[in-house]
Design a protein around this motif. Structure first.
Motif, PDB file in Angstrom:
ATOM      1  N   ASP A  29       0.834  -1.197   0.000  1.00  0.00           N
ATOM      2  CA  ASP A  29       0.000   0.000   0.000  1.00  0.00           C
ATOM      3  C   ASP A  29       0.869   1.246   0.000  1.00  0.00           C
ATOM      4  N   ASP A  30       0.383   2.262  -0.702  1.00  0.00           N
ATOM      5  CA  ASP A  30       1.055   3.559  -0.791  1.00  0.00           C
ATOM      6  C   ASP A  30       2.476   3.422  -1.349  1.00  0.00           C
ATOM      7  N   GLN A  31       2.661   2.484  -2.278  1.00  0.00           N
ATOM      8  CA  GLN A  31       3.980   2.248  -2.864  1.00  0.00           C
ATOM      9  C   GLN A  31       3.888   2.261  -4.392  1.00  0.00           C
ATOM     10  N   ARG A  32       5.067   2.364  -5.012  1.00  0.00           N
ATOM     11  CA  ARG A  32       5.192   2.382  -6.462  1.00  0.00           C
ATOM     12  C   ARG A  32       6.393   1.528  -6.856  1.00  0.00           C
ATOM     13  N   GLN A  33       6.197   0.611  -7.792  1.00  0.00           N
ATOM     14  CA  GLN A  33       7.270  -0.263  -8.235  1.00  0.00           C
ATOM     15  C   GLN A  33       7.415  -0.170  -9.757  1.00  0.00           C
ATOM     16  N   CYS A  34       8.672  -0.150 -10.209  1.00  0.00           N
ATOM     17  CA  CYS A  34       8.955   0.022 -11.630  1.00  0.00           C
ATOM     18  C   CYS A  34       9.842  -1.119 -12.129  1.00  0.00           C
ATOM     19  N   PHE A  35       9.671  -1.460 -13.394  1.00  0.00           N
ATOM     20  CA  PHE A  35      10.476  -2.465 -14.073  1.00  0.00           C
ATOM     21  C   PHE A  35      11.077  -1.830 -15.325  1.00  0.00           C
ATOM     22  N   HIS A  36      12.340  -2.183 -15.603  1.00  0.00           N
ATOM     23  CA  HIS A  36      13.080  -1.542 -16.686  1.00  0.00           C
ATOM     24  C   HIS A  36      13.582  -2.590 -17.678  1.00  0.00           C
ATOM     25  N   GLU A  37      13.650  -2.200 -18.945  1.00  0.00           N
ATOM     26  CA  GLU A  37      14.145  -3.102 -19.985  1.00  0.00           C
ATOM     27  C   GLU A  37      14.837  -2.287 -21.075  1.00  0.00           C
ATOM     28  N   ASP A  38      16.037  -2.717 -21.449  1.00  0.00           N
ATOM     29  CA  ASP A  38      16.761  -2.085 -22.550  1.00  0.00           C
ATOM     30  C   ASP A  38      16.287  -2.694 -23.869  1.00  0.00           C
ATOM     31  N   ILE A  39      15.753  -1.851 -24.757  1.00  0.00           N
ATOM     32  CA  ILE A  39      15.147  -2.331 -26.001  1.00  0.00           C
ATOM     33  C   ILE A  39      15.708  -1.523 -27.166  1.00  0.00           C
ATOM     34  N   ASP A  40      15.952  -2.208 -28.270  1.00  0.00           N
ATOM     35  CA  ASP A  40      16.428  -1.545 -29.482  1.00  0.00           C
ATOM     36  C   ASP A  40      15.290  -0.803 -30.176  1.00  0.00           C
ATOM     37  N   LYS A  41      15.641  -0.049 -31.185  1.00  0.00           N
ATOM     38  CA  LYS A  41      14.653   0.707 -31.958  1.00  0.00           C
ATOM     39  C   LYS A  41      13.895  -0.228 -32.901  1.00  0.00           C
ATOM     40  N   GLY A  42      12.592   0.068 -33.068  1.00  0.00           N
ATOM     41  CA  GLY A  42      11.771  -0.685 -34.006  1.00  0.00           C
ATOM     42  C   GLY A  42      11.338  -2.052 -33.531  1.00  0.00           C
ATOM     43  N   VAL A  43      11.317  -2.281 -32.239  1.00  0.00           N
ATOM     44  CA  VAL A  43      10.925  -3.578 -31.674  1.00  0.00           C
ATOM     45  C   VAL A  43       9.481  -3.491 -31.186  1.00  0.00           C
ATOM     46  N   ASN A  44       8.691  -4.502 -31.506  1.00  0.00           N
ATOM     47  CA  ASN A  44       7.305  -4.563 -31.052  1.00  0.00           C
ATOM     48  C   ASN A  44       7.259  -5.064 -29.613  1.00  0.00           C
ATOM     49  N   CYS A  45       6.501  -4.353 -28.771  1.00  0.00           N
ATOM     50  CA  CYS A  45       6.406  -4.708 -27.353  1.00  0.00           C
ATOM     51  C   CYS A  45       4.940  -4.725 -26.930  1.00  0.00           C
ATOM     52  N   THR A  46       4.658  -5.575 -25.969  1.00  0.00           N
ATOM     53  CA  THR A  46       3.312  -5.664 -25.393  1.00  0.00           C
ATOM     54  C   THR A  46       3.435  -5.854 -23.898  1.00  0.00           C
ATOM     55  N   ILE A  47       2.731  -5.035 -23.145  1.00  0.00           N
ATOM     56  CA  ILE A  47       2.683  -5.163 -21.688  1.00  0.00           C
ATOM     57  C   ILE A  47       1.237  -5.426 -21.281  1.00  0.00           C
ATOM     58  N   GLU A  48       1.045  -6.427 -20.482  1.00  0.00           N
ATOM     59  CA  GLU A  48      -0.286  -6.807 -20.015  1.00  0.00           C
ATOM     60  C   GLU A  48      -0.229  -7.026 -18.517  1.00  0.00           C
ATOM     61  N   PHE A  49      -1.253  -6.553 -17.798  1.00  0.00           N
ATOM     62  CA  PHE A  49      -1.280  -6.732 -16.348  1.00  0.00           C
ATOM     63  C   PHE A  49      -2.684  -7.031 -15.882  1.00  0.00           C
ATOM     64  N   GLN A  50      -2.753  -7.644 -14.704  1.00  0.00           N
ATOM     65  CA  GLN A  50      -4.032  -7.929 -14.062  1.00  0.00           C
ATOM     66  C   GLN A  50      -3.827  -7.978 -12.563  1.00  0.00           C
ATOM     67  N   VAL A  51      -4.702  -7.311 -11.826  1.00  0.00           N
ATOM     68  CA  VAL A  51      -4.645  -7.337 -10.362  1.00  0.00           C
ATOM     69  C   VAL A  51      -5.325  -8.621  -9.895  1.00  0.00           C
ATOM     70  N   VAL A  52      -4.568  -9.455  -9.193  1.00  0.00           N
ATOM     71  CA  VAL A  52      -5.080 -10.753  -8.774  1.00  0.00           C
ATOM     72  C   VAL A  52      -5.864 -10.626  -7.475  1.00  0.00           C
ATOM     73  N   THR A  53      -5.278  -9.973  -6.470  1.00  0.00           N
ATOM     74  CA  THR A  53      -5.958  -9.826  -5.186  1.00  0.00           C
ATOM     75  C   THR A  53      -5.644  -8.449  -4.607  1.00  0.00           C
ATOM     76  N   GLY A  54      -6.524  -8.039  -3.672  1.00  0.00           N
ATOM     77  CA  GLY A  54      -6.253  -6.821  -2.919  1.00  0.00           C
ATOM     78  C   GLY A  54      -7.234  -5.699  -3.169  1.00  0.00           C
ATOM     79  N   GLY A  55      -7.883  -5.252  -2.108  1.00  0.00           N
ATOM     80  CA  GLY A  55      -8.718  -4.047  -2.167  1.00  0.00           C
ATOM     81  C   GLY A  55      -9.796  -4.113  -3.228  1.00  0.00           C
ATOM     82  N   LYS A  56      -9.849  -3.059  -4.033  1.00  0.00           N
ATOM     83  CA  LYS A  56     -10.821  -2.971  -5.129  1.00  0.00           C
ATOM     84  C   LYS A  56     -10.252  -3.496  -6.443  1.00  0.00           C
ATOM     85  N   TYR A  57      -9.147  -4.202  -6.367  1.00  0.00           N
ATOM     86  CA  TYR A  57      -8.524  -4.821  -7.546  1.00  0.00           C
ATOM     87  C   TYR A  57      -8.191  -3.779  -8.614  1.00  0.00           C
TER      88      TYR A  57
END
Length: 211
Positions: A29-57
């Motif tokens: 709670d009351d926190q922020r977490q970040c993830f980093h990745e070094d990626i070249d130019k012209g690369v296709n990327c997809t990020i997907e997330f889902q809240v599994v448990t906790g509060g109002k999801y």
């Protein structure tokens, strides 16, 4: 360095080595977490997330480019996905925020895909128009299995979410039942004492006259 920082660094290390990985982590709670990745130019990327448990999801997600420009932002979402093609080479950052919650931890699942899948059969792009029946069948089975894996992942997440909700509901029902039972016992004791007082023998008080 505390245990929270160590666990976060370990998660980041696993994520960076694997490049494209499915990861489930706890967002305090009351926190922020970040993830980093070094990626070249012209690369296709997809990020997907889902809240599994906790509060109002719900959590906030932000995708930033190497120049700190915000590529995508969502606020208080339970599930979302974002696809883009990198416009420059550098470190891309995906951050999840639970700063809107003051006491509820969240468990978040993320799937960050970087780049396209390699051809199943070496040299397939060179003779894609002249694939043999065996190669076509193998490619079709491979694509179908990827869809099955994706469905299995989402079903596992929904099962975990439903199980957590069921456990929370079970705890609430248990405490409610305990409270109702305690109230019934108190009322029963009170009624017994009240009825008993009606049948209690009353001793008359004798008044002594002075001689």
């Amino acid at each position: 360095m505390n245990m929270k920082t160590l666990s976060l660094l370990s998660a980041l290390t696993i994520f960076q080595v694997a490049c494209a990985v499915e990861l489930t982590f706890e967002l305090p709670d009351d926190q922020r977490q970040c993830f980093h990745e070094d990626i070249d130019k012209g690369v296709n990327c997809t990020i997907e997330f889902q809240v599994v448990t906790g509060g109002k999801y719900d959590v906030d997600m932000t995708v930033e480019g190497p120049n700190k420009a915000v590529l995508y932002r969502v606020v208080r979402k339970q599930y979302n996905s974002f696809s883009w093609q990198t416009s420059m080479r550098g470190t891309y950052t995906v951050c999840f925020s639970n700063e809107m919650s003051t006491f509820t931890h969240k468990v978040v699942y993320i799937d960050w895909l970087v780049g396209d899948d390699e051809p199943l059969i070496p040299g397939m792009p060179a003779h894609a128009t002249a694939m043999t029946q065996m190669e076509m069948s193998t490619s079709s089975i491979h694509e179908a299995l990827k869809v099955v894996i994706d469905y299995q992942t989402h079903h596992r997440l929904r099962e975990a979410q439903s199980r957590r909700r069921g456990e929370d509901l079970n705890v609430r029902v248990m405490w409610w039942s305990a409270g109702v039972t305690a109230a019934i016992v108190v009322i029963l004791i009170g009624q017994v004492m009240l009825v008993k007082s009606f049948f209690a023998e009353k001793h008359p008080h004798h008044m002594h006259r002075p001689l």
